[in-house]
Design an enzyme around this catalytic site. Structure first.
Site, PDB file in Angstrom:
ATOM      1  N   GLU A  98     100.161 -85.089 107.421  1.00 10.88           N
ATOM      2  CA  GLU A  98      99.769 -84.463 106.035  1.00 10.88           C
ATOM      3  C   GLU A  98      99.930 -85.652 105.142  1.00 10.88           C
ATOM      4  O   GLU A  98     100.323 -86.725 105.292  1.00 10.88           O
ATOM      5  CB  GLU A  98     100.759 -83.497 105.631  1.00 10.88           C
ATOM      6  CG  GLU A  98     100.345 -81.923 105.783  1.00 10.88           C
ATOM      7  CD  GLU A  98      99.032 -81.810 104.597  1.00 10.88           C
ATOM      8  OE1 GLU A  98      98.621 -82.741 104.180  1.00 10.88           O
ATOM      9  OE2 GLU A  98      99.055 -80.487 104.280  1.00 10.88           O
ATOM     10  N   ASP A  99      98.631 -85.425 104.022  1.00  8.10           N
ATOM     11  CA  ASP A  99      98.789 -86.496 103.018  1.00  8.10           C
ATOM     12  C   ASP A  99     100.173 -86.410 102.017  1.00  8.10           C
ATOM     13  O   ASP A  99     100.992 -87.209 101.756  1.00  8.10           O
ATOM     14  CB  ASP A  99      97.648 -86.447 102.154  1.00  8.10           C
ATOM     15  CG  ASP A  99      97.312 -84.972 101.617  1.00  8.10           C
ATOM     16  OD1 ASP A  99      98.029 -84.173 102.036  1.00  8.10           O
ATOM     17  OD2 ASP A  99      96.117 -84.798 100.938  1.00  8.10           O
ATOM     18  N   ASP A 102     103.830 -80.761  98.737  1.00  6.93           N
ATOM     19  CA  ASP A 102     104.265 -80.519  97.295  1.00  6.93           C
ATOM     20  C   ASP A 102     104.936 -79.308  97.027  1.00  6.93           C
ATOM     21  O   ASP A 102     106.277 -79.316  97.376  1.00  6.93           O
ATOM     22  CB  ASP A 102     102.787 -80.403  96.464  1.00  6.93           C
ATOM     23  CG  ASP A 102     102.929 -80.186  95.046  1.00  6.93           C
ATOM     24  OD1 ASP A 102     103.655 -80.723  94.556  1.00  6.93           O
ATOM     25  OD2 ASP A 102     101.878 -79.403  94.438  1.00  6.93           O
ATOM     26  N   PHE A 151     100.910 -85.530  89.359  1.00  3.19           N
ATOM     27  CA  PHE A 151      99.709 -85.495  90.325  1.00  3.19           C
ATOM     28  C   PHE A 151      99.096 -86.962  90.648  1.00  3.19           C
ATOM     29  O   PHE A 151      98.770 -87.651  89.704  1.00  3.19           O
ATOM     30  CB  PHE A 151      98.445 -84.760  89.653  1.00  3.19           C
ATOM     31  CG  PHE A 151      97.539 -84.363  90.660  1.00  3.19           C
ATOM     32  CD1 PHE A 151      97.758 -83.372  91.451  1.00  3.19           C
ATOM     33  CD2 PHE A 151      96.173 -84.910  90.764  1.00  3.19           C
ATOM     34  CE1 PHE A 151      96.681 -82.817  92.301  1.00  3.19           C
ATOM     35  CE2 PHE A 151      95.164 -84.470  91.870  1.00  3.19           C
ATOM     36  CZ  PHE A 151      95.595 -83.346  92.491  1.00  3.19           C
ATOM     37  N   ARG A 164      89.482 -90.547  96.531  1.00  2.00           N
ATOM     38  CA  ARG A 164      90.205 -90.861  97.982  1.00  2.00           C
ATOM     39  C   ARG A 164      89.880 -92.200  98.381  1.00  2.00           C
ATOM     40  O   ARG A 164      90.803 -92.443  99.205  1.00  2.00           O
ATOM     41  CB  ARG A 164      89.201 -89.807  99.140  1.00  2.00           C
ATOM     42  CG  ARG A 164      89.493 -88.421  98.817  1.00  2.00           C
ATOM     43  CD  ARG A 164      89.179 -87.737  99.964  1.00  2.00           C
ATOM     44  NE  ARG A 164      88.658 -86.229  99.710  1.00  2.00           N
ATOM     45  CZ  ARG A 164      89.633 -85.301  99.844  1.00  2.00           C
ATOM     46  NH1 ARG A 164      90.786 -85.640 100.025  1.00  2.00           N
ATOM     47  NH2 ARG A 164      89.310 -83.990  99.524  1.00  2.00           N
TER      48      ARG A 164
HETATM   49  P1  IMP Z   1     101.534 -77.558  98.735  1.00  2.00           P
HETATM   50  O1  IMP Z   1     101.000 -76.672  99.744  1.00  2.00           O
HETATM   51  O2  IMP Z   1     101.666 -77.319  97.312  1.00  2.00           O
HETATM   52  O3  IMP Z   1     102.725 -78.307  99.431  1.00  2.00           O
HETATM   53  O4  IMP Z   1     100.205 -78.675  98.737  1.00  2.00           O
HETATM   54  C1  IMP Z   1      99.693 -79.369  99.573  1.00  2.00           C
HETATM   55  C2  IMP Z   1      98.094 -80.001  99.375  1.00  2.00           C
HETATM   56  O5  IMP Z   1      98.069 -80.036  97.913  1.00  2.00           O
HETATM   57  C3  IMP Z   1      98.037 -81.330  99.770  1.00  2.00           C
HETATM   58  O6  IMP Z   1      97.680 -81.245 100.878  1.00  2.00           O
HETATM   59  C4  IMP Z   1      97.054 -81.710  98.871  1.00  2.00           C
HETATM   60  O7  IMP Z   1      95.793 -81.501  99.210  1.00  2.00           O
HETATM   61  C5  IMP Z   1      97.209 -81.066  97.536  1.00  2.00           C
HETATM   62  N1  IMP Z   1      98.112 -81.922  96.577  1.00  2.00           N
HETATM   63  C6  IMP Z   1      99.103 -81.638  96.375  1.00  2.00           C
HETATM   64  N2  IMP Z   1      99.810 -82.486  95.431  1.00  2.00           N
HETATM   65  C7  IMP Z   1      98.848 -83.304  95.343  1.00  2.00           C
HETATM   66  C8  IMP Z   1      98.807 -84.478  94.519  1.00  2.00           C
HETATM   67  O8  IMP Z   1      99.589 -84.806  93.712  1.00  2.00           O
HETATM   68  N3  IMP Z   1      97.832 -85.096  94.775  1.00  2.00           N
HETATM   69  C9  IMP Z   1      96.510 -84.659  95.100  1.00  2.00           C
HETATM   70  N4  IMP Z   1      96.636 -83.588  95.903  1.00  2.00           N
HETATM   71  C10 IMP Z   1      97.718 -83.025  95.888  1.00  2.00           C
HETATM   72 MG    MG Z   2      93.265 -81.943  98.045  1.00  2.00          MG
END
Ligand code: IMP
Ligand code: MG
Length: 187
Positions: A98-99, A102, A151, A164
């Site tokens: 995963e990237d 969050d 962010f 990206r």
């Molecule tokens: P989560 O479900 O809140 O954990 O978010 C996961 C997804 O939200 C990641 O795979 C990203 O695509 C996007 N995301 C969350 N935080 C960021 C950020 O700081 N920058 C860019 N994308 C984010």
């Molecule tokens: Mg995204």
């Protein structure tokens, strides 16, 4: 593009060094386990391509696309699978790539879905970990960097599909976010 950047949070060289370390750990931990890496589109693709070149054991690869409903900077937890994996994972040692984790909602959903397909093991390797934002408790066995509640874009991570291609992790100027939000509201 670069004029939109407020600050660089993690420079290229630091990412490179850390990705090398992660690759080494994965190679050791998964020795003789033939891991199956599942890259989550699109954000993790840059990380994946650098990471697997630091992995020196046999492995296989698949891709999965998920999109979350909601605004561009906030995850809603309601997910849609836009592309499913091509190969079965039953009995495999699966590693989700995963990237960023969050709120944890995306990963938690993915883990449930993949667990139901009976892998032998299921772990996650994320480049970034925003622990302070967590809404659900979800394990992240490997990660590159813990980052503050900001962010970020670059090295695969986007804001409205842009940035990206930046080679580092950075924070955009506040007016860039504001401008995009205004544009969005007009449409
Ligand atoms: P989560 O479900 O809140 O954990 O978010 C996961 C997804 O939200 C990641 O795979 C990203 O695509 C996007 N995301 C969350 N935080 C960021 C950020 O700081 N920058 C860019 N994308 C984010
Ligand atoms: Mg995204």
């Amino acid at each position: 593009m670069e004029q939109d950047i407020q600050k660089i949070l993690i420079p290229e060289e630091e990412i490179k060094k850390r990705v090398k370390e992660l690759g080494k750990r994965i190679s050791e931990d998964y020795k003789d386990k033939f891991p199956h890496l599942i890259c989550i589109l699109k954000g993790a693709t840059i990380f994946l391509s650098d990471l697997i070149r630091e992995v020196n054991i046999h492995m296989s690869l698949d891709f999965m696309g998920v999109s979350s409903y909601g605004s561009s900077t906030e995850s809603s937890g309601i997910l849609k699978i836009t592309k499913d994996i091509d190969q079965p994972i039953e009995g495999r040692n699966v590693l989700i790539v995963e990237d960023i984790v969050d709120t944890g909602l995306t990963l938690s959903y993915l883990r449930k879905l993949l667990t139901s397909r009976k892998p032998k093991s299921l772990k996650t390797c994320a480049l970034l970990n925003k622990k302070v934002r967590r809404k659900v408790d979800v394990p992240v066995e490997y990660y590159g960097f813990e980052i503050p509640d900001e962010f970020v874009v670059g090295y695969g991570l986007d804001f409205n599909e842009k940035y990206r291609n930046l080679p580092y992790i950075s924070v955009l100027k506040p007016e860039v976010y504001m401008y995009e939000v205004m544009k969005y509201e007009k449409e």
